[in-house]
Design a protein around this motif. Structure first.
Motif, short mmCIF file in Angstrom:
data_model
loop_
_atom_site.label_atom_id
_atom_site.label_comp_id
_atom_site.label_asym_id
_atom_site.label_seq_id
_atom_site.Cartn_x
_atom_site.Cartn_y
_atom_site.Cartn_z
N TYR A 61 10.02 5.94 -3.82
CA TYR A 61 8.78 6.07 -4.59
C TYR A 61 7.90 4.82 -4.43
O TYR A 61 6.69 4.93 -4.21
N MET A 62 8.53 3.66 -4.50
CA MET A 62 7.77 2.41 -4.35
C MET A 62 7.19 2.30 -2.94
O MET A 62 6.06 1.85 -2.77
N LEU A 63 7.97 2.73 -1.94
CA LEU A 63 7.46 2.70 -0.57
C LEU A 63 6.28 3.64 -0.41
O LEU A 63 5.28 3.31 0.25
N GLN A 64 6.37 4.82 -1.04
CA GLN A 64 5.28 5.79 -0.98
C GLN A 64 4.03 5.24 -1.66
O GLN A 64 2.91 5.38 -1.14
N GLN A 65 4.21 4.63 -2.84
CA GLN A 65 3.07 4.07 -3.55
C GLN A 65 2.44 2.92 -2.78
O GLN A 65 1.21 2.79 -2.73
N TYR A 66 3.28 2.11 -2.15
CA TYR A 66 2.76 1.00 -1.34
C TYR A 66 1.96 1.53 -0.16
O TYR A 66 0.88 1.03 0.16
N SER A 68 0.49 4.48 0.01
CA SER A 68 -0.74 5.07 -0.50
C SER A 68 -1.77 4.00 -0.85
O SER A 68 -2.97 4.17 -0.60
N LEU A 69 -1.28 2.88 -1.43
CA LEU A 69 -2.18 1.79 -1.78
C LEU A 69 -2.82 1.20 -0.53
O LEU A 69 -4.04 0.95 -0.50
N LYS A 70 -2.02 0.99 0.51
CA LYS A 70 -2.56 0.46 1.75
C LYS A 70 -3.57 1.43 2.37
O LYS A 70 -4.60 1.01 2.89
N GLU A 71 -3.25 2.72 2.29
CA GLU A 71 -4.16 3.72 2.84
C GLU A 71 -5.49 3.72 2.09
O GLU A 71 -6.56 3.81 2.70
N ARG A 72 -5.41 3.60 0.75
CA ARG A 72 -6.65 3.54 -0.04
C ARG A 72 -7.44 2.28 0.28
O ARG A 72 -8.67 2.31 0.32
N GLU A 73 -6.73 1.17 0.49
CA GLU A 73 -7.42 -0.07 0.84
C GLU A 73 -8.13 0.05 2.18
O GLU A 73 -9.25 -0.43 2.35
N VAL A 74 -7.45 0.70 3.15
CA VAL A 74 -8.06 0.88 4.46
C VAL A 74 -9.30 1.78 4.34
O VAL A 74 -10.35 1.49 4.93
N ARG A 75 -9.17 2.87 3.57
CA ARG A 75 -10.31 3.77 3.39
C ARG A 75 -11.46 3.06 2.69
O ARG A 75 -12.63 3.25 3.05
#
Length: 237
Positions: A61-66, A68-75
């Motif tokens: 879960y933490m890996l998925q959230q991390y 997703s966070l990186k993906e949102r930052e890139v977007r």
């Protein structure tokens, strides 16, 4: 829900792990029957296996959230770069010498004709256009209503120079005005339609701006009456 699912899955994981560990092929305590080995291991390892499963789930879960966070930052970074480029293109279009001096010339004509109220209005629109363009603190996203208000001033200045050659048709649903859109989203599209469509076509021209909702999606469209690109007829030979 996911909590119940993982609670049950943790139990199954513990039972399955100990069922495999109790298999005769592993050679552990061969004097005991399979059931005895299974329940002995289950009693010894159940809590460890359950905690292990929970640890795996939490780590995933933490890996998925991390991720997703990186993906949102890139977007967000890509959006910021796109908005910066659009902002720069908008400034260049708005302050293009040809457009700028044509606008001032149109205002001068109004002044010579004694149309004081029109002069004040056009100067106010031009001032607002320049002020908004150079506002470094303008948010990246604004309400569509604010974008349309900005676009109204921009089009009014073009209509000042093009006169009756340019007509504008806006079909914007009321329920779209509160939607958030990137700042300066429509202006470059309208500028392109005027410069490469209306201005190069003899006679009158029209620009149509539409805003619709389709479910949770905001549909925006800018179209002009120019013929657009034409493809050459294919020759047989």
């Amino acid at each position: 829900n996911s909590f119940v699912f993982h609670a049950v899955a943790g139990l199954l994981f513990a039972y399955a792990h100990n069922a495999i560990a109790a298999a005769p092929v592993l050679g552990w305590k061969p004097q005991l029957a399979y059931g005895g080995r299974f329940f002995f291991l289950l009693g010894e390892n159940f809590s460890i296996d359950y905690v292990l499963y929970c640890s795996i789930v939490v780590a995933a879960y933490m890996l998925q959230q991390y991720s997703s966070l990186k993906e949102r930052e890139v977007r967000a970074s890509q959006l910021e770069a796109s908005l910066a480029q659009a902002h720069l293109r908008a400034i260049q279009a708005q302050l293009n010498p040809h457009f700028f001096f044509n606008t001032l010339q149109g205002i001068s004509v109004l002044a010579l004709a004694g149309e004081r109220d029109s002069v004040v209005e056009m100067l106010s629109r031009l001032s607002k256009l320049i002020r908004v363009s150079f506002d470094e603190h303008r948010p990246q996203q604004i309400r569509l209503a604010a974008e349309m208000e900005f676009l109204e001033s921009y089009l009014a200045l073009h209509q000042l120079t093009l006169g009756d050659r340019l007509s504008v048709q806006c079909s914007v649903d009321v329920d779209t005005l509160d939607a958030d859109v990137p700042a300066m989203l429509l202006q470059p599209l309208v500028e392109n339609a005027i410069v490469h469509g209306i201005a190069v076509k003899p006679g009158d021209g029209a620009i149509r701006i539409l805003a619709r909702r389709q479910g949770n999606t905001l549909m925006l469209q800018v179209a002009d009456s120019a013929p657009g690109f034409r493809t050459s007829p294919r020759r047989n030979g």
